[in-house]
Scaffold this active site. Structure first.
Site, PDB file in Angstrom:
ATOM      1  CD  GLN A 106      -2.403  -1.601   2.607  1.00 53.37           C
ATOM      2  OE1 GLN A 106      -1.547  -1.623   3.360  1.00 53.37           O
ATOM      3  NE2 GLN A 106      -3.760  -2.085   2.736  1.00 53.37           N
ATOM      4  CD  GLN A 147      -2.156  -3.138  -1.779  1.00 49.24           C
ATOM      5  OE1 GLN A 147      -1.018  -3.980  -2.001  1.00 49.24           O
ATOM      6  NE2 GLN A 147      -2.901  -3.349  -0.776  1.00 49.24           N
ATOM      7  CD1 TRP A 158     -11.520  -2.183   2.300  1.00 47.76           C
ATOM      8  CD2 TRP A 158     -11.479  -0.007   2.115  1.00 47.76           C
ATOM      9  NE1 TRP A 158     -10.643  -1.893   3.146  1.00 47.76           N
ATOM     10  CE2 TRP A 158     -10.532  -0.519   2.875  1.00 47.76           C
ATOM     11  CE3 TRP A 158     -11.639   1.311   1.928  1.00 47.76           C
ATOM     12  CZ2 TRP A 158      -9.615   0.434   3.561  1.00 47.76           C
ATOM     13  CZ3 TRP A 158     -10.783   2.125   2.451  1.00 47.76           C
ATOM     14  CH2 TRP A 158      -9.927   1.561   3.264  1.00 47.76           C
TER      15      TRP A 158
END
Length: 524
Positions: A316, A338, A431
Site C-alpha cells: 500500500q 496498490q 471494501w
C-alpha cells in the site's frame, strides 16, 4: 431483474425511523430521540442533560446532536492521545493511535463546520460533512484491522461517538428529504477561471532553480496564510521533479496548484504503509505514505503528476489523498501501484485525469465522479491481483460512492506485453458493506474478467455495483456476478442519478472551477 431493481431503490430510501413524508416540524427532545436509530445514546447525551419536554424543530435537534458529538469527539481524542503516549514505542499499532488522534481532531473540525451557521450551509453540505465525520472513525478502525490488531480498545472509546454521528446522519438525511425540492446550495465566488491560467499571475511560483518564490511545493502551501473566505490562492509549480511529501491542512482552503503539464511538473515520493524498507514507520497507516494530501476545502489541481514510486512489492503506497470537499482535479496524472488514489471523503470531481495502479488503486469513502479519465492497470507482482476500485461506504445513510463516466479502462504499457501471464482484472470489490460504485459510458477493455466484480470481504448482499451503456471487449454484462447488489442498468432514469449533476450536485460548484464539465450523459 425485478428483485435487483427493487433492491436498488430500497438502498436509496432512508433506512431509519424518520419518515420525511409525515415528518412534523417540531417535537419534544424526548420524542425526537425516539426517532433516532440509537435512541438510548440520544437519551444519555441529550435528553438527560436538557428539559426533555421542550419543543424544538428538527434543525434545532440536529444542532443538539452535533454539539453532543463534538463533546464526545473531544473526549475520545483525549483518551486516544493518552493511549498513544502510554503505548510501548516498539509495539505494533503505536503510530496508528497517533493517526487516530488526528482523525478524531478531524471529526471535531468537520462537525464544527456544521454548527457554523454563518456559512449558510445547505442540507447537502451538512450531510456531506457528517458523512466525513463517520469516515474518520471508520478509517481509524480499518488501520488496526489491516495489520491484524484487535480494535477492542478503540471500540470501547469510540462506539458512543459513532452512534451520535449516526443519529446526526439520520437526521440530516431526513432534512434533505424535507428540502429535496430545493437544495439551497450557496454560490461562493471562486474568483478564478481556468481559461485565465495562461495570463493570470499566480500568487507564488515554485521553481527548483531558484527563479521562483520557493524551491518546494510545501513552502508555497505554507505561505498561503489567512485570507478572506473565498479568496483563492494560486501556486504555479514550474517543470521539474519535486521529491517531497506535501500536506494542505484542513484550515487552508481555496488553494489552486497548477504545473506545466503531466510528466513535466512531478510531485513524487517513495513512502508506503508497511514501514519495513522505505523508512515509513506507520504500519497500516495509509495516510502516512501519501506523496500529496489535501484536506482544505475547494482545492483545484491542474496539469500535474502526483507519483508514488514504491513498486508493486511495496504494498500500500498512496500517491494522492484527498479529504477536500468540493475539490477538482483536471488533466493530472496520479501514479502508483496498490492504493494509488485515496479518495478519503467528501465531494470530489476528476476530469481528464490519468490514474495508474494494480490493486484497489481508487479507494476510500469520497463522494466522487471520475469523468473522461484514463484508468491504467499496471503490471503487478507475480500472481498478483488487478482491481480498480475499493469503495469504503460503511453505512447506508452516508453520502458517498464512486461514479466513473466516460472513462477508459485499459492496460498500461508495462502490462500490455505480459497481459496473458496474469489473471483478469476486476472493476472493483466492495471494501465496506454499503460500497457504491457505478461505471457508465466507459470503454472497458478485454483484460477485465467477464464476472466484472470481486467480493473479497463478503459484502455482495449489501453493496451496490452498477454498469450502464459501457462498451469494449470487457463490457458485456452477460456473465457478470449474480449478486443481489449488482445491477446491469437499462433504465436511463436510474443511470441519471449517477451523473455529475445528480450524484454530487455538480452544477452547483464544479463549473465555478472553470474545468470542462458534463452534467448529464456523455453519449446519447
Amino acid at each position: 431483474m425485478a428483485m435487483k431493481v427493487a433492491f436498488f431503490f430500497i438502498c436509496l430510501i432512508m433506512q431509519f425511523v424518520f419518515s420525511s413524508s409525515s415528518l412534523p416540524t417540531t417535537g419534544s427532545i424526548d420524542w425526537w430521540c425516539t426517532q433516532t436509530p440509537h435512541y438510548q445514546t440520544c437519551n444519555h447525551h441529550i435528553a438527560y442533560s436538557n428539559i426533555s419536554s421542550t419543543t424544538i424543530s428538527i434543525n434545532q435537534f440536529l444542532d443538539m446532536t452535533v454539539a453532543a458529538a463534538i463533546d464526545e469527539a473531544r473526549s475520545v481524542q483525549k483518551q486516544a492521545q493518552g493511549i498513544y503516549l502510554d503505548y510501548d514505542p516498539n509495539a505494533p499499532g503505536k503510530n496508528l493511535w497517533g493517526s487516530c488522534v488526528d482523525y478524531f481532531d478531524g471529526v471535531v473540525f468537520t462537525l464544527n463546520m456544521v454548527l457554523d451557521h454563518t456559512e449558510q450551509a445547505s442540507p447537502l453540505d451538512v450531510h456531506t460533512w457528517l458523512s466525513a465525520g463517520v469516515t474518520y472513525i471508520n478509517m481509524c478502525e480499518k488501520g488496526f484491522e489491516m495489520i491484524n490488531i484487535p480494535s477492542t480498545m478503540l471500540l470501547s472509546i469510540s462506539t458512543e461517538l459513532t452512534n451520535l454521528l449516526l443519529n446526526s446522519l439520520a437526521i440530516s438525511v431526513a432534512i434533505r428529504g424535507v428540502n429535496s425540492n430545493s437544495l439551497g446550495l450557496h454560490e461562493w465566488d471562486f474568483n478564478y477561471k481556468l481559461s485565465s491560467l495562461a495570463t493570470e499571475k499566480p500568487n507564488v511560483v515554485v521553481a527548483q532553480d531558484g527563479s521562483g518564490n520557493f524551491r518546494t511545493v510545501q513552502e508555497a502551501v505554507n505561505s498561503a496564510g489567512n485570507r478572506k473566505w473565498g479568496e483563492r490562492y494560486v501556486i504555479y509549480v514550474k517543470s521539474g521533479v519535486y521529491d517531497e511529501q506535501v500536506t494542505i491542512p484542513r484550515e487552508v482552503n481555496f488553494i489552486t496548484i497548477f504545473g506545466d503539464g503531466i510528466n513535466k511538473t512531478i510531485i513524487t515520493g517513495n513512502k508506503h504503509s508497511g514501514g519495513d524498507n522505505v523508512g515509513t514507520p506507520k504500519a497500516g497507516d495509509l495516510k502516512s505514505s501519501s506523496t500529496f494530501q489535501v484536506w482544505g476545502r475547494r482545492f483545484i489541481a491542474l496539469h500535474l503528476t502526483f507519483r508514488n514510486t514504491v513498486g508493486p512489492e511495496g504494498g500500500q503506497a498512496v500517491a494522492f489523498l484527498s479529504g477536500s470537499d468540493q475539490s477538482v482535479l483536471y488533466r493530472c496524472s496520479i501514479e502508483g501501484y496498490q492504493d494509488t488514489l485515496f479518495a478519503f471523503h467528501s465531494r470530489q470531481f476528476y476530469k481528464d485525469c490519468q490514474i495508474f495502479g494494480t490493486v484497489d488503486f481508487i479507494f476510500g469513502d469520497a463522494h466522487a465522479v471520475f469523468q473522461d479519465c484514463d484508468i491504467f492497470l499496471r503490471k503487478p507482482l507475480p500472481h498478483g491481483g488487478l482491481v480498480v476500485t475499493a469503495n469504503g461506504r460503511k453505512y447506508k445513510n452516508e453520502s458517498s460512492g464512486y461514479s466513473l463516466q466516460g472513462c477508459k479502462i485499459t492496460a498500461a504499457d508495462d502490462l500490455k506485453p505480459v497481459i496473458d501471464e496474469y489473471n483478469k482484472a476486476f472493476l472493483g470489490r466492495p471494501w465496506f458493506p454499503y460500497a457504491k460504485t457505478i461505471y457508465m459510458e466507459c470503454f472497458i477493455d478485454g483484460l477485465v474478467d467477464p464476472k466484472g466484480w470481486e467480493d473479497s470481504w463478503g459484502h455482495n448482499e449489501t453493496a451496490y455495483c452498477g454498469e450502464y451503456q459501457n462498451y469494449g471487449h470487457g463490457s458485456s454484462t452477460d456473465q457478470r456476478v449474480k449478486w443481489l447488489g449488482y445491477q446491469a442498468i437499462k433504465d436511463p432514469n436510474i443511470a441519471k442519478q449517477f451523473t455529475a449533476a445528480e450524484f454530487i450536485a455538480g452544477n452547483e460548484w464544479v463549473p465555478k472551477s472553470g474545468v470542462p464539465y458534463v452534467p448529464g450523459f456523455e453519449r446519447s
